[in-house]
Design a protein around this motif. Structure first.
Motif, PDB file in Angstrom:
ATOM      1  N   THR A 150       0.872  -1.176   0.000  1.00 28.28           N
ATOM      2  CA  THR A 150       0.000   0.000   0.000  1.00 28.28           C
ATOM      3  C   THR A 150       0.907   1.223   0.000  1.00 28.28           C
ATOM      4  N   GLU A 151       0.290   2.381  -0.177  1.00 28.35           N
ATOM      5  CA  GLU A 151       1.081   3.617  -0.189  1.00 28.35           C
ATOM      6  C   GLU A 151       1.833   3.782   1.138  1.00 28.35           C
ATOM      7  N   ASP A 152       1.194   3.417   2.251  1.00 26.70           N
ATOM      8  CA  ASP A 152       1.805   3.611   3.575  1.00 26.70           C
ATOM      9  C   ASP A 152       2.761   2.490   3.945  1.00 26.70           C
ATOM     10  N   MET A 207       5.054   0.078   2.054  1.00 24.74           N
ATOM     11  CA  MET A 207       5.658  -0.371   0.805  1.00 24.74           C
ATOM     12  C   MET A 207       6.694  -1.449   1.134  1.00 24.74           C
ATOM     13  N   SER A 220       4.338  -3.711  -6.066  1.00 17.56           N
ATOM     14  CA  SER A 220       3.450  -2.614  -6.461  1.00 17.56           C
ATOM     15  C   SER A 220       2.320  -2.427  -5.459  1.00 17.56           C
ATOM     16  N   ALA A 221       1.877  -1.171  -5.352  1.00 18.96           N
ATOM     17  CA  ALA A 221       0.700  -0.853  -4.540  1.00 18.96           C
ATOM     18  C   ALA A 221      -0.487  -0.782  -5.499  1.00 18.96           C
ATOM     19  N   GLU A 242      -2.937   2.120  -5.799  1.00 18.00           N
ATOM     20  CA  GLU A 242      -2.410   3.429  -6.188  1.00 18.00           C
ATOM     21  C   GLU A 242      -2.113   3.507  -7.677  1.00 18.00           C
ATOM     22  N   THR A 243      -2.340   2.442  -8.419  1.00 17.62           N
ATOM     23  CA  THR A 243      -1.915   2.431  -9.818  1.00 17.62           C
ATOM     24  C   THR A 243      -2.987   2.974 -10.756  1.00 17.62           C
TER      25      THR A 243
END
Lengths: 246, 253
Positions: A43-45, A47, A58-59, A62-63
């Motif tokens: 996730t963004e938070d 990684m 990859s998150a 967020e893509t």
């Protein structure tokens, strides 16, 4: 009841942009009774780096708009999973937004595939796929007294391996019945059991406290080969607790 | 909720200034049914009810549900905040006498904010059971295009003669056929009605509750079949010039 894990195989999956069919023919588990298939995403938070290649996982959220669908055919040639949306079987590194499932079939991996639609302007995705399978009857522990030991660890590198025999030497030859971790445990367990192998399992699997959580099947573990793989920018301390039969 | 669900109905209770106690509407569909769960729709997830009324905008800790058991006559009070928030879901296992059950507004401060808003509760019925894992299940895709206020499911032939056990709504960017699918922020104004062979089983249930991956405990259907051609989705949005596509997976045995 948490999902009991006897064995897990880990595969790194690279998803290119565009519309693609990604064969799962490289999955060498044709004779195994498959329990479940999950994708793992950062996730963004939180990684994480891949324990296989060291690349960032990859998150998915967020893509931007993208789609991954699982298609599985069993050893009796029945396509029993058609276009199963990854939103149901992707486990994110800090959430429990997925649906637990049981497959209970042998799968013909050569006929199984992921269908992917990734916009051309997005980047190639790097994900981890986990396949849980059974090979022996599980040990029944009802009524057994279980003991616990907790260690606190602080990573000082992005990529750092902690061999468990260093921290749990007294558990050599003991039957390990459970793993629990604190929330900041941003890495993977690579477990070598006597008859089991749990390959690069995200520690987050053991941090999920809802009914969707996971736990290892009771097993004797070779602590010299077994390690916790820290794979993140985080330098926060975290704890690992092993439960065992004294 | 936990257990095997054979039906669910959304109940609307509109609050009026000066009144703190509200009888639940008597509904014949609940007669003899064992309620296994109650859900509270908060205004963030469901801003308007299926009939278009504004959902009660304040905290659920102002509300209490008092349910009367039809067999014993005993009344049991439930904090609606507990219904909404508790991680271990509140256990329900009773046949409810709706005519003697009520919703109570325990804190009526600021009536200008809540007057004429509606508390939207979903009552789920079925049987309490550990969530079953079905061996030899199959999973199929189902796309639904929404281009009017009410549309009926357009089931592919592959769904005929299936025994459904779980309907899962997700938000992939694109459907398998490559069409753009709606995202999660667009689902709060959609309501799903599922029909059985000869009656409505799930009536006006916010689509949000079919996002199984986001629920603490995904739920399973206890139905012989769904008649998708009689099952529908209501959308409360005003503009249908651009069609929206919802994507489901259906688990069957």
């Amino acid at each position: 009841m948490p999902h009991e894990l006897q064995n897990i195989a880990c595969f790194e999956i690279t998803v290119p942009t565009g519309t693609n069919i990604i064969s799962l023919g490289h999955v060498n588990l044709n004779d195994r009774l498959i329990q479940s298939v999950y994708l793992f995403s950062s996730t963004e938070d939180v990684m994480l780096f891949s324990p296989v290649s060291g690349k960032q996982v990859s998150a998915l959220a967020e893509t931007g708009p993208c789609a991954i669908y699982l298609n599985l055919t069993d050893s009796d040639n029945e396509q029993f999973v058609r276009d199963y949306s990854s939103g149901n079987f992707t486990i994110y590194s800090e959430m429990d937004h997925f649906v637990s499932w049981r497959i209970n079939r042998k799968i013909d991996w050569k006929q199984s595939f992921l269908k992917t639609i990734i916009p051309d302007k997005a980047s190639t995705l790097n994900l981890l796929m986990y396949i849980a399978f059974e090979n022996v009857a599980s040990m029944v522990l009802s009524g057994n007294v279980v003991a616990e030991k907790t260690v606190n660890l602080t990573p000082d590198n992005d990529i750092q391996d902690f061999y468990l025999d260093t921290f749990f030497p007294e558990l050599t030859d003991k039957t390990i019945t459970g793993i629990n971790v604190s929330n900041q445990c941003n890495g993977y367990f690579d477990l070598h059991g006597q008859n089991n192998r749990l390959e690069n399992v995200p520690a987050h699997f053991f941090a999920i406290k809802s009914s969707k959580g996971f736990q290892i099947a009771p097993m004797k573990i070779d602590l010299k080969k077994t390690c916790y793989l820290h794979r993140s920018f985080s330098r926060e301390s975290f704890s690992i607790t092993l439960s065992y039969l004294p | 909720m936990t257990g095997l669900v054979s039906g669910a109905i959304g109940v609307e209770i509109t609050l009026q200034r000066g009144q703190t106690s509200y009888r639940l509407p008597a509904m014949s569909a609940f007669e003899g049914k064992q309620i296994i769960s109650v859900s509270y729709c908060n205004a963030n997830n469901v801003p308007r009810t299926s009939s278009g009324k504004t959902v009660f905008p304040l905290s659920s800790d102002r509300l209490e549900l008092c349910l009367s058991d039809i067999h014993s006559g005993m009344k049991r009070k439930y904090s609606v905040a507990d219904i909404e928030n508790r991680l271990d879901q509140l256990p329900f296992n009773q046949t409810i006498d709706f005519r003697n059950s009520e919703l109570v507004l325990i804190n009526p401060d600021n009536p200008d904010i809540w007057h004429d808003t509606t508390v939207y509760l979903i009552f789920w019925y079925g049987i309490n059971a550990d969530n079953s894992q079905f061996s030899k299940s199959i999973i199929l895709p189902l796309e639904v295009t929404i281009n009017s206020p009410k549309i009926f499911f357009q089931p592919p032939l592959s769904l005929q003669n299936t025994h459904p056990v779980q309907l899962m709504l997700t938000f992939p960017g694109f459907t398998p056929s490559g069409r753009k699918a709606i995202d999660r922020s667009s689902v709060s104004d959609k309501f799903i009605t599922l029909a059985g062979k000869d009656k409505m089983l799930f009536s006006q249930i916010p689509a949000y509750y079919f996002c199984q991956s986001h629920l603490k405990t995904p739920w399973f259907l206890d139905l012989p079949s769904i008649d998708f051609e009689k099952s529908s989705i209501i959308s409360l949005k005003d503009d249908f010039s651009e069609a929206e596509v919802l994507f489901f997976n259906l688990m069957c045995v």
